[in-house]
Scaffold this active site. Structure first.
Site, short mmCIF file in Angstrom:
data_model
loop_
_atom_site.label_atom_id
_atom_site.label_comp_id
_atom_site.label_asym_id
_atom_site.label_seq_id
_atom_site.Cartn_x
_atom_site.Cartn_y
_atom_site.Cartn_z
N GLN A 17 1.92 -6.19 -3.04
CA GLN A 17 2.40 -6.29 -1.65
C GLN A 17 3.74 -5.45 -1.50
OE1 GLN A 17 1.57 -9.71 -3.25
NE2 GLN A 17 -0.44 -8.78 -2.64
N ASP A 28 0.77 -1.34 -0.08
CA ASP A 28 -0.05 -0.13 0.00
C ASP A 28 0.96 1.02 0.01
OD1 ASP A 28 -2.27 -1.76 -0.05
OD2 ASP A 28 -2.32 -1.67 2.33
N LYS A 33 1.93 2.06 -5.21
CA LYS A 33 2.40 1.40 -6.49
C LYS A 33 1.61 1.57 -7.53
CE LYS A 33 2.45 -2.70 -4.04
NZ LYS A 33 2.05 -2.29 -2.97
N GLY A 78 -4.71 -4.38 -3.80
CA GLY A 78 -5.59 -3.27 -4.06
C GLY A 78 -4.79 -2.15 -4.39
N HIS A 79 -4.85 -1.73 -5.67
CA HIS A 79 -3.87 -0.76 -6.20
C HIS A 79 -4.86 0.28 -6.74
CE1 HIS A 79 -0.39 -3.81 -7.08
NE2 HIS A 79 -0.71 -3.69 -5.94
P1 GDP Z 1 -0.79 0.25 -3.51
O1 GDP Z 1 -1.48 -1.05 -3.19
O2 GDP Z 1 0.85 0.23 -3.29
O3 GDP Z 1 -1.15 0.43 -4.97
O4 GDP Z 1 -1.39 1.41 -2.67
P2 GDP Z 1 -2.96 1.53 -2.31
O5 GDP Z 1 -3.68 2.11 -3.50
O6 GDP Z 1 -3.50 0.47 -1.55
O7 GDP Z 1 -2.95 2.72 -1.24
C1 GDP Z 1 -2.34 3.97 -1.41
C2 GDP Z 1 -3.47 4.92 -1.13
O8 GDP Z 1 -2.57 6.21 -1.33
C3 GDP Z 1 -4.64 5.25 -2.30
O9 GDP Z 1 -5.49 5.37 -1.78
C4 GDP Z 1 -3.84 6.21 -3.32
O10 GDP Z 1 -4.89 6.87 -3.85
C5 GDP Z 1 -3.20 7.08 -2.09
N1 GDP Z 1 -2.10 7.96 -2.76
C6 GDP Z 1 -1.01 7.46 -3.36
N2 GDP Z 1 -0.13 8.31 -3.68
C7 GDP Z 1 -0.45 9.42 -2.65
C8 GDP Z 1 0.16 10.60 -2.28
O11 GDP Z 1 1.16 10.81 -2.62
N3 GDP Z 1 -0.50 11.34 -1.28
C9 GDP Z 1 -1.80 10.98 -0.81
N4 GDP Z 1 -2.52 11.93 0.03
N5 GDP Z 1 -2.48 9.86 -1.25
C10 GDP Z 1 -1.71 9.09 -2.09
P1 IMO Z 2 -0.84 -4.42 -2.11
O1 IMO Z 2 -0.53 -4.86 -3.61
C1 IMO Z 2 -0.97 -4.70 2.06
C2 IMO Z 2 -1.14 -8.64 3.75
C3 IMO Z 2 -2.24 -9.29 4.50
C4 IMO Z 2 -1.73 -10.18 5.44
C5 IMO Z 2 -0.49 -10.76 4.53
C6 IMO Z 2 -1.03 -12.06 4.09
O2 IMO Z 2 -2.12 -3.60 -2.45
O3 IMO Z 2 0.17 -3.49 -1.58
P2 IMO Z 2 -2.20 -12.98 1.95
O4 IMO Z 2 -3.85 -12.61 1.87
O5 IMO Z 2 -1.63 -12.30 1.23
O6 IMO Z 2 -2.17 -14.26 2.57
O7 IMO Z 2 -2.24 -12.07 3.55
O8 IMO Z 2 -0.33 -9.87 3.51
N1 IMO Z 2 -1.24 -8.30 2.51
C7 IMO Z 2 -1.19 -6.88 1.86
N2 IMO Z 2 -0.94 -5.93 2.99
N3 IMO Z 2 -1.09 -4.36 0.81
C8 IMO Z 2 -1.26 -5.63 -0.02
O9 IMO Z 2 -1.24 -5.49 -1.35
C9 IMO Z 2 -1.38 -6.98 0.60
N4 IMO Z 2 -1.54 -8.22 -0.07
C10 IMO Z 2 -1.49 -8.98 1.34
O10 IMO Z 2 -2.98 -8.01 5.17
O11 IMO Z 2 -0.98 -9.42 6.67
MG MG Z 3 -3.08 -1.73 -1.82
#
Ligand code: GDP
Ligand code: IMO
Ligand code: MG
Length: 424
Positions: A223, A13, A16, A40-41
């Protein structure tokens, strides 16, 4: 050499999805190489917000080929639903290819994932996303998994699916839980197989043809390094190799083709699920990071645990990943912090550590050693170039880069495409 890899350097998170979307402006192909719909991207474009789970985040750039590689574990029903949703939003999904070697996830994997978690005693629960990721990778290693090519051969798929489902149902019955309804589950799989069949290819050939043709390829990690099955905080990890090296096995790309490794680094730390997290905050600062950063899981909606930046863990991560370009995200979330802490070492039983202990129990016991730096107390969300940033923000970024032994190439100050700029 045209292949770059982008990975998360923390516990996932990091942003990415947003970075992949930004960087694919200049790309021909995006390749997911591990994980599944545990990811979840998030990509925000204008007023639209999309959360992608299996579809590569290059999908919003017309003409970019989107590959789901052999190292990914794919729930065909979930992928079909995701693609249909994107189609409803008016997106063209015809550039998606699904590897004929990708392992498939079915209902029984999800059910056993949930059961194992429910049965785990105190301190043993991993806090998985319950998407069946671990069980699907277990079947792969146990050589009884079902691979993508079978989607194109419904009769063979049905036979293999029913055999595996019956095997798992025996386990469910033995444990006194409801077995899965094999006929109902098969009906969903058969529908998904029919939808996905035209998308199933030997993606290793597609990717290598693109390399030969001099196309620019970006591999999309899911991840983060600290969730890597080998290098993360085992056993509180996911079940795949999340590090940059995973792109070679998970996409069929030889190491000689790799150019840059992008490490996405959140300006502070978060973690979802269980497991050690040395800099976790349980106070008002932690809550402030969660609220301002909207730190709630993009896949499960769970509140993310929040803490200060951990340079020991992230430095270790950048080393194993070989990160030569950092994209520092969520810098704006620190805008209202008068003081910011950075963890520069751990203390364990009176000893100072500069790397991450391999025992999760030891990692849970370390005390972070902090240095405190002044915040900037200014809104950075409107900054459009590096020189717009407050001096203290620049100093903070320099400090992070030095501590993790890499170079900041991109800064992100908000979720939108436009809130991203080069650090030059
Ligand atoms: P990922 O799994 O690495 O793709 O990240 P996620 O989408 O799960 O979580 C990142 C969250 O931060 C999302 O809600 C993005 O919209 C948000 N986000 C990404 N870059 C920034 C930033 O520079 N500032 C803020 N405030 N939010 C960001
Ligand atoms: P993105 O790509 C954050 C965590 C779960 C749990 C552990 C194992 O959005 O960054 P799993 O279901 O993979 O067997 O769970 O890994 N986890 C993540 N945490 N971002 C993710 O993906 C994750 N995918 C799995 O919360 O701790
Ligand atoms: Mg994510």
């Amino acid at each position: 050499m045209p292949v770059d890899i982008l990975v998360g350097t923390q516990w996932g998170d990091e942003g990415k999805g947003k970075l992949i979307d930004v960087l694919t402006r200049d790309c021909d192909m995006v390749v997911r190489f591990q994980g599944g719909n545990n990811a979840g991207h998030t990509v925000e474009i204008g007023s639209d917000k999309f959360v992608l789970h299996l579809v590569p985040s290059g999908i919003f750039r017309p003409g970019v080929a989107c590959i789901i590689g052999n190292g990914v574990v794919v729930d065909p029903v979930a992928l079909t639903a995701e693609m249909r949703d994107l189609e409803k939003s008016g997106l063209d999904v015809s550039a998606i290819e699904l590897s004929d070697k990708a392992q498939l996830i079915f209902d029984y994997h999800r059910q056993i994932d949930g059961l194992k978690e429910a049965a785990a005693g105190t301190g043993k629960k991993i806090g998985t996303t319950k998407r069946g990721i671990g069980p699907a990778y277990s079947d792969k290693a146990d050589r009884c998994g079902i691979r993508g090519w079978m989607l194109k051969k419904p009769a063979e798929l049905e036979k293999a699916f029913r055999e595996q489902a019956a095997k798992y149902n025996d386990i469910f019955v033995a444990r006194g839980v409801e077995p899965i309804d094999i006929d109902a589950a098969w009906a969903k799989v058969a529908d998904a197989a029919a939808y996905l069949t035209p998308r199933v290819t030997d993606t290793v050939v597609s990717v290598n043809n693109a390399i030969r043709a001099g196309k620019k390829i970006l591999c999309e990690g899911a991840q983060g390094m600290l969730l890597d099955i080998d290098h993360g905080t085992y056993p509180f990890v996911t079940s795949s190799n999340t590090i940059s090296g995973g792109a070679c096995t998970g996409a069929g790309i030889a190491p000689t083709h790799i150019r840059d490794i992008w490490g996405v680094l959140k300006a502070y730390s978060t973690r979802v699920g269980e497991g050690p997290f040395p800099t976790e905050l349980f106070d008002a600062d932690g809550e402030k990071l969660r609220q301002i950063g909207h730190e709630f899981g993009a896949t499960t909606g769970r509140p993310r645990r929040c803490g200060w930046f951990d340079a020991v863990a992230s430095g270790y991560s950048c080393m194993v990943n070989g990160v030569n370009k950092l994209a520092v995200t969520k810098v704006d979330v620190l805008d209202q912090m008068p003081e910011i802490k950075i963890c520069t070492a751990y203390e364990l039983d009176g000893e100072i550590l500069h790397s991450v202990p391999s025992s999760a129990d030891d990692l849970a016991r370390v005390k972070p050693v902090y240095e405190t730096v002044p915040g900037w107390m200014q809104d950075t969300t409107g900054c459009t170039c590096y020189k717009d940033l407050p001096e203290n923000t620049k100093k903070y970024l320099d400090r992070l880069a030095k501590l993790v032994n890499s170079t900041v190439a991109i800064v992100s100050v908000g979720p939108k495409r436009e809130q991203t700029f080069s650090a030059e």
